[in-house]
Design an enzyme around this catalytic site. Structure first.
Site, PDB file in Angstrom:
ATOM      1  N   SER A 169     -32.957 -43.955  50.865  1.00 47.89           N
ATOM      2  CA  SER A 169     -33.687 -42.936  51.625  1.00 47.89           C
ATOM      3  C   SER A 169     -34.369 -43.480  52.882  1.00 47.89           C
ATOM      4  O   SER A 169     -35.484 -43.076  53.214  1.00 47.89           O
ATOM      5  CB  SER A 169     -34.682 -42.200  50.725  1.00 47.89           C
ATOM      6  OG  SER A 169     -33.979 -41.542  49.674  1.00 47.89           O
ATOM      7  N   HIS A 183     -22.352 -51.751  45.183  1.00 48.31           N
ATOM      8  CA  HIS A 183     -23.224 -50.601  45.454  1.00 48.31           C
ATOM      9  C   HIS A 183     -23.548 -49.908  44.127  1.00 48.31           C
ATOM     10  O   HIS A 183     -22.711 -49.881  43.213  1.00 48.31           O
ATOM     11  CB  HIS A 183     -22.530 -49.632  46.415  1.00 48.31           C
ATOM     12  CG  HIS A 183     -23.447 -48.545  46.878  1.00 48.31           C
ATOM     13  ND1 HIS A 183     -23.669 -47.417  46.129  1.00 48.31           N
ATOM     14  CD2 HIS A 183     -24.235 -48.442  47.973  1.00 48.31           C
ATOM     15  CE1 HIS A 183     -24.562 -46.661  46.761  1.00 48.31           C
ATOM     16  NE2 HIS A 183     -24.913 -47.263  47.881  1.00 48.31           N
ATOM     17  N   GLU A 192     -23.528 -46.946  43.251  1.00 49.75           N
ATOM     18  CA  GLU A 192     -22.558 -45.927  42.823  1.00 49.75           C
ATOM     19  C   GLU A 192     -21.327 -46.579  42.197  1.00 49.75           C
ATOM     20  O   GLU A 192     -20.727 -46.022  41.268  1.00 49.75           O
ATOM     21  CB  GLU A 192     -22.201 -45.019  44.016  1.00 49.75           C
ATOM     22  CG  GLU A 192     -23.361 -44.068  44.331  1.00 49.75           C
ATOM     23  CD  GLU A 192     -23.586 -43.779  45.801  1.00 49.75           C
ATOM     24  OE1 GLU A 192     -22.668 -43.955  46.619  1.00 49.75           O
ATOM     25  OE2 GLU A 192     -24.728 -43.379  46.147  1.00 49.75           O
ATOM     26  N   ASN A 211     -23.736 -46.549  55.617  1.00 47.49           N
ATOM     27  CA  ASN A 211     -22.749 -46.396  54.541  1.00 47.49           C
ATOM     28  C   ASN A 211     -22.373 -44.916  54.487  1.00 47.49           C
ATOM     29  O   ASN A 211     -23.165 -44.088  54.054  1.00 47.49           O
ATOM     30  CB  ASN A 211     -23.395 -46.858  53.223  1.00 47.49           C
ATOM     31  CG  ASN A 211     -22.505 -46.575  52.022  1.00 47.49           C
ATOM     32  OD1 ASN A 211     -21.323 -46.244  52.166  1.00 47.49           O
ATOM     33  ND2 ASN A 211     -23.084 -46.710  50.829  1.00 47.49           N
ATOM     34  N   GLU A 240     -31.466 -52.160  46.908  1.00 39.84           N
ATOM     35  CA  GLU A 240     -31.435 -50.701  46.892  1.00 39.84           C
ATOM     36  C   GLU A 240     -31.891 -50.205  45.518  1.00 39.84           C
ATOM     37  O   GLU A 240     -31.075 -50.130  44.584  1.00 39.84           O
ATOM     38  CB  GLU A 240     -30.014 -50.197  47.149  1.00 39.84           C
ATOM     39  CG  GLU A 240     -29.459 -50.615  48.492  1.00 39.84           C
ATOM     40  CD  GLU A 240     -28.380 -49.645  48.965  1.00 39.84           C
ATOM     41  OE1 GLU A 240     -28.588 -49.019  50.009  1.00 39.84           O
ATOM     42  OE2 GLU A 240     -27.354 -49.498  48.290  1.00 39.84           O
ATOM     43  N   GLY A 293     -30.454 -41.587  47.871  1.00 36.30           N
ATOM     44  CA  GLY A 293     -30.071 -40.181  47.989  1.00 36.30           C
ATOM     45  C   GLY A 293     -31.081 -39.216  47.381  1.00 36.30           C
ATOM     46  O   GLY A 293     -30.795 -38.039  47.194  1.00 36.30           O
ATOM     47  N   LYS A 316     -20.140 -43.539  52.688  1.00 37.70           N
ATOM     48  CA  LYS A 316     -19.693 -43.122  51.343  1.00 37.70           C
ATOM     49  C   LYS A 316     -18.411 -42.281  51.456  1.00 37.70           C
ATOM     50  O   LYS A 316     -17.533 -42.618  52.252  1.00 37.70           O
ATOM     51  CB  LYS A 316     -20.819 -42.358  50.635  1.00 37.70           C
ATOM     52  CG  LYS A 316     -22.131 -43.135  50.645  1.00 37.70           C
ATOM     53  CD  LYS A 316     -23.174 -42.582  49.730  1.00 37.70           C
ATOM     54  CE  LYS A 316     -24.442 -43.410  49.861  1.00 37.70           C
ATOM     55  NZ  LYS A 316     -25.438 -43.114  48.844  1.00 37.70           N
TER      56      LYS A 316
END
Ligand code: PGA
Length: 252
Positions: free
Chosen positions: A214, A96, A98, A10, A168, A174, A12
């Protein structure tokens, strides 16, 4: 039940067009000859076409990072499933963290997008996961169950079989903090149980569940050794060919 692994990158909102094309070409060449696992890249949508061309004649698949539920219309800022497919995408990441946390996408909206993707034959990767607070309050399983139940609302058995899940944990994305292989395995096992309840065991055994948060060259092998982890959705480590190559070439 053996499920074909998928390593998905991904990207992003990173990379310039030149960097995207270069990275995609390098990944495509390192994937030649691979036939026991799938590899997927999700570039920013504006580079989808260029990335699709760079990986042509390789086994690498391309995906969108989100999708609208309609084929066309007055939806400023959105991209339709038909447009993603036109640009070469076969898959799409949905829900996702985010999107959920920064852009406040609800389970209902994610479900609408999922139904839209399925209607136009895009393979969805539905992302789910708990925040750190939710984990500390022992809400992890309740959160996952709700995200799955609402995410799969109105999805028939035949379509549900096409969906991939990415577990996730938000606190691992991250941050450099990977879930331990046991934490990830427990969540994946739980997800399979929920799918079995929503549909049937046969489907739950078939659905691929990726881990994300991660993932790095030095933890991929141990994650992939877990029985219910069928692949990885990789963010930061997917932005360099060396680390992503190593992740693609994981060994159990
Ligand atoms: P990360 O991101 O690998 O950088 O933690 C994963 C993701 O957001 O899908």
């Amino acid at each position: 039940m053996s499920r074909r692994p998928l390593i998905a990158g991904n990207w992003k909102m990173y990379l310039t067009k030149d960097e995207a094309v270069q990275l995609a070409s390098s990944i495509a060449s390192s994937c030649r000859g691979i036939d026991d696992r799938d590899v997927m890249l999700a570039p920013p949508s504006i580079f989808l076409q260029a990335v699709s061309e760079s990986v042509r004649d390789s086994p690498v698949m391309v995906a969108g990072q989100n999708v609208c539920w309609e084929s066309e219309g007055a939806f400023t800022g959105e991209i339709s499933p038909v447009m993603l497919k036109n640009a070469g995408a076969a898959m799409v990441i949905l829900g996702h963290s985010e999107r959920r946390h920064i852009f406040h996408e609800s389970d209902e909206l994610v479900n609408k997008r999922l139904l839209g993707a399925l209607r136009f034959d895009l393979i969805p990767i539905l992302c789910i996961g708990e925040t750190l607070d939710q984990r500390e309050e022992e809400q992890t399983f309740a959160v996952l169950e709700q995200q799955l139940a609402k995410g799969f609302a109105d999805v028939c058995l035949e379509d549900a079989e096409k969906v991939l899940i990415a577990y996730e944990p938000v606190w691992a994305i991250g941050t450099g903090k990977t879930a331990t292989r046991e934490q990830a395995q427990d969540a994946h096992y739980f997800v399979r149980g929920v799918l079995s309840g929503l549909y049937e065991k046969k489907l739950a055994d078939k659905v691929r569940i990726l881990y994300g948060g991660s993932v790095k060259p030095d933890n991929i092998d141990s994650l992939m050794a877990e029985p219910d982890i069928d692949g990885a959705l990789v963010g930061g480590a997917a932005l360099q060919s060396e680390s992503f190559d190593r992740i693609i070439h994981f060994s159990k």
